[in-house]
Design a protein around this motif. Structure first.
Motif, mmCIF file in Angstrom:
data_model
loop_
_atom_site.group_PDB
_atom_site.id
_atom_site.type_symbol
_atom_site.label_atom_id
_atom_site.label_comp_id
_atom_site.label_asym_id
_atom_site.label_seq_id
_atom_site.Cartn_x
_atom_site.Cartn_y
_atom_site.Cartn_z
ATOM 1 N N ALA A 1 14.591 5.944 0.506
ATOM 2 C CA ALA A 1 13.518 5.141 1.136
ATOM 3 C C ALA A 1 12.629 4.443 0.160
ATOM 4 O O ALA A 1 12.420 4.384 -0.989
ATOM 5 N N LEU A 2 11.818 3.788 0.768
ATOM 6 C CA LEU A 2 10.382 2.888 0.182
ATOM 7 C C LEU A 2 9.095 3.340 0.846
ATOM 8 O O LEU A 2 9.109 3.448 1.891
ATOM 9 N N VAL A 3 8.395 3.841 -0.017
ATOM 10 C CA VAL A 3 6.962 4.041 0.281
ATOM 11 C C VAL A 3 6.061 3.175 -0.301
ATOM 12 O O VAL A 3 6.107 3.136 -1.556
ATOM 13 N N ALA A 4 5.269 2.152 0.469
ATOM 14 C CA ALA A 4 4.344 1.534 -0.197
ATOM 15 C C ALA A 4 2.890 1.378 0.289
ATOM 16 O O ALA A 4 2.572 1.627 1.653
ATOM 17 N N VAL A 5 1.728 1.189 -0.625
ATOM 18 C CA VAL A 5 0.521 1.302 -0.093
ATOM 19 C C VAL A 5 -0.198 0.008 -0.575
ATOM 20 O O VAL A 5 0.281 -0.770 -1.627
ATOM 21 N N SER A 6 -1.010 -0.200 0.104
ATOM 22 C CA SER A 6 -1.762 -1.774 0.012
ATOM 23 C C SER A 6 -2.935 -1.370 -1.240
ATOM 24 O O SER A 6 -3.516 -0.562 -0.998
ATOM 25 N N THR A 7 -3.344 -2.307 -1.799
ATOM 26 C CA THR A 7 -4.618 -2.469 -2.458
ATOM 27 C C THR A 7 -5.946 -2.274 -1.877
ATOM 28 O O THR A 7 -6.759 -1.482 -2.310
ATOM 29 N N GLY A 8 -5.900 -2.783 -0.788
ATOM 30 C CA GLY A 8 -7.044 -2.636 0.255
ATOM 31 C C GLY A 8 -7.203 -1.034 0.549
ATOM 32 O O GLY A 8 -8.201 -0.458 0.679
ATOM 33 N N LEU A 9 -6.092 -0.444 0.846
ATOM 34 C CA LEU A 9 -5.953 1.191 1.125
ATOM 35 C C LEU A 9 -6.733 1.797 -0.267
ATOM 36 O O LEU A 9 -7.393 2.945 0.006
ATOM 37 N N GLY B 1 -3.282 -6.652 -0.342
ATOM 38 C CA GLY B 1 -3.635 -6.829 1.296
ATOM 39 C C GLY B 1 -4.661 -5.762 1.837
ATOM 40 O O GLY B 1 -5.355 -5.061 0.935
ATOM 41 N N GLU B 2 -5.034 -6.108 2.848
ATOM 42 C CA GLU B 2 -5.875 -5.244 3.512
ATOM 43 C C GLU B 2 -5.327 -3.858 3.764
ATOM 44 O O GLU B 2 -4.343 -3.597 3.571
ATOM 45 N N PRO B 3 -6.140 -2.857 4.127
ATOM 46 C CA PRO B 3 -5.695 -1.319 4.219
ATOM 47 C C PRO B 3 -4.648 -1.124 5.070
ATOM 48 O O PRO B 3 -4.637 -1.356 6.392
ATOM 49 N N ASN B 4 -3.530 -0.514 4.395
ATOM 50 C CA ASN B 4 -2.382 -0.216 5.228
ATOM 51 C C ASN B 4 -1.422 0.430 4.338
ATOM 52 O O ASN B 4 -1.691 0.370 3.096
ATOM 53 N N ALA B 5 -0.540 1.113 5.035
ATOM 54 C CA ALA B 5 0.704 1.460 4.155
ATOM 55 C C ALA B 5 1.995 1.552 4.950
ATOM 56 O O ALA B 5 1.726 1.545 6.173
ATOM 57 N N PHE B 6 3.166 1.736 4.406
ATOM 58 C CA PHE B 6 4.409 1.763 5.205
ATOM 59 C C PHE B 6 5.519 2.416 4.486
ATOM 60 O O PHE B 6 5.405 2.592 3.231
#
Length: 292
Positions: free
Chosen positions: A121-129, A107-112
């Motif tokens: 918990a879960l920490v995820a980053v996007s390929t766009g980032l 996805g586009e730049p983001n993370a959550f």
């Protein structure tokens, strides 16, 4: 578990306060005379308000994985994945929390960050980032997300949403009964249950009060973003990487996230009252005021 217990105790306290206040103001007698039991209304408000919020919290991590297509890094397959996992691990140690699951999604730049418990918990980053930022900037973003987890922001936002939901449900039905009683004053059928005035008023008030509640929740979410930015700066020992990451995000098109996860991303829409994230410029200015 302590935060979940606090969540439940706070919810019960809110319902108790509503019940006591209604009794002191004589609302209970009014409701009883119009065929509504205050205890039943409070129970309904509690279930509708907090029940939905707590279920959403408990399901947040599996729903995030499914809706965003997150691929969990159980065993890093390359140097970049190994670096991401190690970065999350380092921040988790600094924040004093359990190691979160780490994931990547297209996805586009983001993370959550999401999850009901800060130690799982879960920490995820996007390929766009990953493709659009330097490693130092990505590190700052990851620090921001870990700070969300350490601050217990997922539970906090659920608590606030639950409180707002309960007030909306309770007040809309209370006012709906008052409106219906006024419209049917002198009507021999007053004791036959609520009329059309109650149902129309409740629907309208659910919408109007829901908007007010959304504004309050969004305000709290914006304050939470400032705290997470500061948390990332503290863990990195400098606010500059977070400033650079935010400036970079300001020149990108942040990836859209599902509505129920919008508040969990590093960047969001720049709306006014309903925005879950402050403007990038305000976030950078807040970091600059802290110094380097």
């Amino acid at each position: 578990m302590k935060r979940i217990a606090l969540f439940l105790l706070t919810n019960i306290a809110v319902v108790a306060v509503l019940g006591i206040t209604a009794n002191l103001l004589g609302v209970n007698r009014f409701l009883t005379s119009n065929g509504l039991n205050l205890g039943a209304l409070l129970g309904f408000a509690f279930i509708m308000g907090f029940g939905g919020a707590i279920i959403s919290l408990l399901m947040s991590k599996p729903m995030a994985k499914m809706s965003m297509g997150v691929r969990i890094i159980n065993q890093p397959s390359n140097a970049d994945e190994a670096w991401i996992v190690q970065t999350v691990h380092n921040f988790a140690l600094k924040a004093g929390i359990g190691m979160p699951e780490v994931g990547i999604y297209e996805g586009e730049p983001n993370a959550f960050a999401t999850g009901a418990f800060k130690n799982s918990a879960l920490v995820a980053v996007s390929t766009g980032l990953l493709q659009g930022m330097t490693r130092e900037e990505v590190e700052a973003v990851i620090g921001h997300e870990v700070a969300h987890v350490a601050n217990g922001d997922m539970v906090t936002m659920t608590l606030i949403q639950g409180v707002m939901n309960t007030f909306v449900v309770f007040l809309s039905r209370l006012i709906g009964y008052a409106v219906d009683s006024f419209l049917r004053k002198g009507d021999d059928r007053e004791s036959s249950g609520p009329g059309i005035g109650y149902y129309v008023s409740t629907i309208v008030l659910d919408i109007l009060l829901g908007f007010v509640a959304a504004i309050i929740v969004a305000w709290f979410s914006r304050q939470r973003e400032f705290r997470a930015d500061a948390g990332a700066a503290d863990m990195m020992g400098s606010s500059l990487p977070m400033q650079h990451a935010l400036a970079r995000l300001g020149g990108m098109h942040p990836g859209e996230m599902p509505k129920n996860m919008a508040a969990m991303g590093i960047a969001g829409s720049i709306g006014k009252l309903f925005s879950t994230h402050p403007p990038i410029e305000e976030r950078i200015a807040a970091l600059q005021s802290r110094g380097n």
